[in-house]
Enzyme design. Structure first.
Site, PDB file in Angstrom:
ATOM      1  N   LYS A 187       0.842  -1.204   0.000  1.00 23.63           N
ATOM      2  CA  LYS A 187       0.000   0.000   0.000  1.00 23.63           C
ATOM      3  C   LYS A 187       0.876   1.253   0.000  1.00 23.63           C
ATOM      4  O   LYS A 187       0.576   2.229  -0.676  1.00 23.63           O
ATOM      5  CB  LYS A 187      -0.934   0.007   1.219  1.00 23.63           C
TER       6      LYS A 187
ATOM      7  N   LYS B 118      -4.494 -12.464  -7.797  1.00 22.54           N
ATOM      8  CA  LYS B 118      -5.631 -12.536  -6.887  1.00 22.54           C
ATOM      9  C   LYS B 118      -6.778 -11.640  -7.343  1.00 22.54           C
ATOM     10  O   LYS B 118      -6.534 -10.543  -7.860  1.00 22.54           O
ATOM     11  CB  LYS B 118      -5.097 -12.080  -5.524  1.00 22.54           C
TER      12      LYS B 118
ATOM     13  N   LYS C  42     -10.446  -5.893  -4.965  1.00 27.08           N
ATOM     14  CA  LYS C  42     -11.005  -4.589  -5.338  1.00 27.08           C
ATOM     15  C   LYS C  42      -9.921  -3.675  -5.884  1.00 27.08           C
ATOM     16  O   LYS C  42     -10.099  -3.013  -6.898  1.00 27.08           O
ATOM     17  CB  LYS C  42     -11.653  -3.935  -4.115  1.00 27.08           C
TER      18      LYS C  42
HETATM   19  P1  TYM Z   1     -11.242  -7.686   2.588  1.00 29.90           P
HETATM   20  O1  TYM Z   1     -12.391  -6.746   2.724  1.00 29.90           O
HETATM   21  O2  TYM Z   1     -10.141  -7.347   1.673  1.00 29.90           O
HETATM   22  O3  TYM Z   1     -11.759  -9.125   2.196  1.00 29.90           O
HETATM   23  C1  TYM Z   1     -12.782  -9.761   2.948  1.00 29.90           C
HETATM   24  C2  TYM Z   1     -12.571 -11.257   2.984  1.00 29.90           C
HETATM   25  O4  TYM Z   1     -12.507 -11.775   1.648  1.00 29.90           O
HETATM   26  C3  TYM Z   1     -11.327 -12.541   1.490  1.00 29.90           C
HETATM   27  N1  TYM Z   1     -10.807 -12.370   0.130  1.00 29.90           N
HETATM   28  C4  TYM Z   1     -10.376 -13.392  -0.608  1.00 29.90           C
HETATM   29  N2  TYM Z   1     -10.297 -14.712  -0.361  1.00 29.90           N
HETATM   30  C5  TYM Z   1      -9.816 -15.508  -1.350  1.00 29.90           C
HETATM   31  N3  TYM Z   1      -9.417 -15.039  -2.569  1.00 29.90           N
HETATM   32  C6  TYM Z   1      -9.481 -13.720  -2.859  1.00 29.90           C
HETATM   33  N4  TYM Z   1      -9.112 -13.280  -4.047  1.00 29.90           N
HETATM   34  C7  TYM Z   1      -9.976 -12.822  -1.850  1.00 29.90           C
HETATM   35  N5  TYM Z   1     -10.161 -11.477  -1.798  1.00 29.90           N
HETATM   36  C8  TYM Z   1     -10.668 -11.225  -0.559  1.00 29.90           C
HETATM   37  C9  TYM Z   1     -10.327 -11.994   2.513  1.00 29.90           C
HETATM   38  O5  TYM Z   1      -9.363 -12.952   2.835  1.00 29.90           O
HETATM   39  C10 TYM Z   1     -11.252 -11.662   3.660  1.00 29.90           C
HETATM   40  O6  TYM Z   1     -11.489 -12.816   4.433  1.00 29.90           O
HETATM   41  N6  TYM Z   1      -8.611  -7.010   6.741  1.00 29.90           N
HETATM   42  C11 TYM Z   1      -9.816  -7.615   6.204  1.00 29.90           C
HETATM   43  C12 TYM Z   1     -11.075  -7.166   6.905  1.00 29.90           C
HETATM   44  C13 TYM Z   1     -11.041  -7.377   8.353  1.00 29.90           C
HETATM   45  C14 TYM Z   1     -11.129  -8.628   9.051  1.00 29.90           C
HETATM   46  C15 TYM Z   1     -11.051  -8.301  10.421  1.00 29.90           C
HETATM   47  C16 TYM Z   1     -11.269  -9.936   8.630  1.00 29.90           C
HETATM   48  C17 TYM Z   1     -10.912  -6.406   9.288  1.00 29.90           C
HETATM   49  N7  TYM Z   1     -10.915  -6.947  10.523  1.00 29.90           N
HETATM   50  C18 TYM Z   1     -11.087  -9.310  11.389  1.00 29.90           C
HETATM   51  C19 TYM Z   1     -11.318 -10.941   9.597  1.00 29.90           C
HETATM   52  C20 TYM Z   1     -11.219 -10.610  10.943  1.00 29.90           C
HETATM   53  C21 TYM Z   1      -9.896  -7.242   4.754  1.00 29.90           C
HETATM   54  O7  TYM Z   1      -9.388  -6.253   4.316  1.00 29.90           O
HETATM   55  O8  TYM Z   1     -10.667  -8.062   4.034  1.00 29.90           O
END
Ligand code: TYM
Length: 329
Positions: free
Chosen positions: A111, A194, A197
């Protein structure tokens, strides 16, 4: 019953990576665990969204959660920003987390490279906020995709360090959870590793049939296999990974055979894959429309979820305050 927690940043709609990486596991766990699923709206502030965008995205994600099968009668579904206790824990965890280890987190480094004008402190301490989300409910299992592994390691480190500093066994070490043998990583169809977004390569649950067809037909491929039974290059393996997830075993086997005898036609594979994704997502899409228009239901779910989440968070926080040596209110 063990506590389970997961969350998603509200920066647009749910895509297939979110769905297969986290949401499907969570939906399956609702009957057997005490489940918390939240919308990480504080986390989305790292990119400075407009207030009206936060509100719209939060409502969108909540409607999409419900459409995927998250059930407010079984799970606690809430907005992160409705649970201020998370922030107090975040402060305590930040006191025990060091600049060097936060700077080494890969997502921070990425980032910082991508947005050099906005390397803010929230971005740096993103993993401790995530640890607070998890530890505030003392969750043991966290259904997440492969991309969150480093953040999960930081959450375990925060739990261990707190316990060590105060000589207690208070926070359990949370583990990432997935039904498959390995954590899921849903690829992008543009040749990048991957679906995400910020990669701009997502197929959204909300995409209509035409949009899905267009996106899949544009998927990057190569000139085709020249040797029977050869190893698939990444861009082709990506297509097969999708077939494994959304198509029938017979369809997968059919294209495997075509690959192995070098008679594969990528156009046919993509057409079939697009159709299978559409069949998979269509019923969810219909429900998204239904839930999105029921603002009163969304308001009620968020309100009830916040009350339940705060009750659990307050319990943890009063213990934490006692352990640290502060007054308990
Ligand atoms: P975020 O919003 O980027 O993604 C949400 C969830 O989707 C999963 N994910 C994927 N899994 C497999 N392949 C992909 N291409 C893919 N893209 C997204 C992510 O692994 C995630 O599970 N930091 C987290 C949000 C968060 C969170 C937490 C999650 C904040 N606090 C506490 C679990 C527990 C995030 O940015 O996810």
């Amino acid at each position: 019953m063990e506590n389970v927690l997961s969350g998603i940043r509200p920066t647009g709609n749910l895509h297939l990576g979110n769905y297969f990486g986290a949401v499907t596991s969570f939906v399956r766990m609702q009957n057997d665990y005490n489940c918390y699923f939240f919308i990480a709206d504080w986390h989305s502030l790292t990119t400075h969204p407009k207030p009206e965008d936060i509100q719209a995205s939060t409502a969108t994600i909540l409607a999409e959660y419900l459409a995927c099968g998250l059930d407010p009668a079984k799970s606690t579904i809430y907005n992160q920003s409705d649970v201020p206790e998370v922030l107090e824990l975040y402060l305590y965890l930040n006191m025990n987390t060091y600049l060097g280890e936060l700077e080494r987190v890969t997502t921070f480094k990425e980032k910082a490279r991508k947005q050099p004008d906005n390397v803010n402190a929230g971005l740096l301490t993103y993993p401790t906020l995530m640890a607070s989300d998890i530890l505030i409910h003392r969750a043991l299992k966290v259904p997440v995709g492969k991309d969150q592994e480093q953040n999960m390691e930081m959450a375990r480190k925060c739990a261990r360090r707190f316990n060590n500093i105060y000589g207690v066994e208070f926070f359990p070490e949370p583990q990432s959870f997935h039904f498959a043998k390995d954590a899921v990583k849903i690829p992008g169809l543009d040749g990048s590793g991957k679906m995400g977004k910020s990669e701009g390569n997502c197929i959204y649950l909300k995409d209509d049939a035409k949009t899905i067809q267009k996106k899949v037909m544009k998927a990057v491929t190569d000139t085709g296999p020249t040797e029977p039974n050869s190893v698939k290059p990444d861009v082709i393996q990506n297509l097969f990974t999708f077939l494994e997830i959304v198509s029938t075993p017979e369809t997968l086997q059919y294209f495997e055979e075509k690959w192995n005898d070098c008679s594969i036609r990528y156009g046919d594979l993509k057409k079939q894959l697009a159709q299978d994704i559409i069949t998979y997502t269509e019923p969810i899409r219909e429900k998204i429309d239904m839930y999105s228009s029921d603002k009163e239901l969304l308001r009620r779910v968020a309100e009830e979820g916040a009350a339940k989440a705060r009750e659990s968070a307050r319990k943890t926080l009063s213990e934490v305050r006692k352990i640290i040596g502060f007054k308990v209110y």
